[in-house]
Write a protein that holds these residues in place. Structure first.
Motif, short mmCIF file in Angstrom:
data_model
loop_
_atom_site.label_atom_id
_atom_site.label_comp_id
_atom_site.label_asym_id
_atom_site.label_seq_id
_atom_site.Cartn_x
_atom_site.Cartn_y
_atom_site.Cartn_z
N HIS A 75 0.86 -1.19 0.00
CA HIS A 75 0.00 0.00 0.00
C HIS A 75 0.89 1.23 0.00
O HIS A 75 1.99 1.22 0.55
N TRP A 76 0.39 2.31 -0.59
CA TRP A 76 1.18 3.52 -0.70
C TRP A 76 1.56 4.06 0.67
O TRP A 76 2.62 4.65 0.84
N TYR A 77 0.72 3.86 1.68
CA TYR A 77 1.02 4.41 3.00
C TYR A 77 2.15 3.65 3.71
O TYR A 77 2.69 4.12 4.70
N GLU A 78 2.52 2.47 3.21
CA GLU A 78 3.64 1.71 3.78
C GLU A 78 4.99 2.22 3.26
O GLU A 78 6.03 1.85 3.78
N LYS A 81 8.33 8.72 1.61
CA LYS A 81 8.17 9.68 0.53
C LYS A 81 9.17 9.42 -0.59
O LYS A 81 8.83 9.50 -1.77
N ARG A 84 8.11 6.34 -2.62
CA ARG A 84 7.00 6.68 -3.52
C ARG A 84 7.51 7.44 -4.73
O ARG A 84 7.05 7.22 -5.85
#
Length: 148
Positions: A75-78, A81, A84
């Motif tokens: 998941h992107w929240y894992e 910055k 990503r």
């Protein structure tokens, strides 16, 4: 234009490409359709041209990646910055095969990696003809059972 007509006739009559193209469902002219069917196109354009068949091809390609465990989903929240920002985009293309099937092809857009991955690590080496011939000669000399 005459050459395009001859190529179109060869593709539709001799190779059977006409099966998937009959009916002009999408309001596309013959010459445009010929160009569409011979070139690979991005997923958006492919979905406009191929419709439901294109969706099925994309689903099949993504299912294959999932089944072969090609990616580890996160998941992107894992991600941090930086992670990503460094994540690679996945590109999807569609192409109509000669037998009328639609083929989905996916690949990572590795252009971002050029800044921080050495070319030697990112390249995919190709075997030379000489290397293949030498391997075949050694296999034959040693009477190895080789399957292709």
């Amino acid at each position: 234009m005459a050459q395009t007509d001859a190529e179109w006739m060869f593709l539709t009559q001799n190779l059977g490409w006409g099966e998937g193209l009959k009916g002009n469902k999408h309001g596309i002219e013959q010459e445009e359709e010929y160009l569409f069917t011979t070139d690979q196109m991005n997923w958006k354009k492919g979905l406009k041209v191929f419709g439901e068949k294109g969706e099925e091809a994309i689903q099949k390609e993504l299912q294959q990646i999932h089944d072969m465990e090609g990616f580890q989903p996160k998941h992107w929240y894992e991600l941090t910055k930086e992670e990503r920002a460094d994540a690679l985009k996945y590109l999807m293309y569609l192409k109509e095969k000669r037998d009328g099937r639609i083929k989905g092809r996916g690949c990572a857009d590795g252009r971002k990696q050029r800044a921080y991955i050495p070319k030697a690590e990112a390249s995919s080496p190709t075997a030379t003809l000489m290397g293949i011939m030498l391997t075949c000669m050694i296999d034959a000399y040693e009477k190895r059972d080789v399957a292709t």
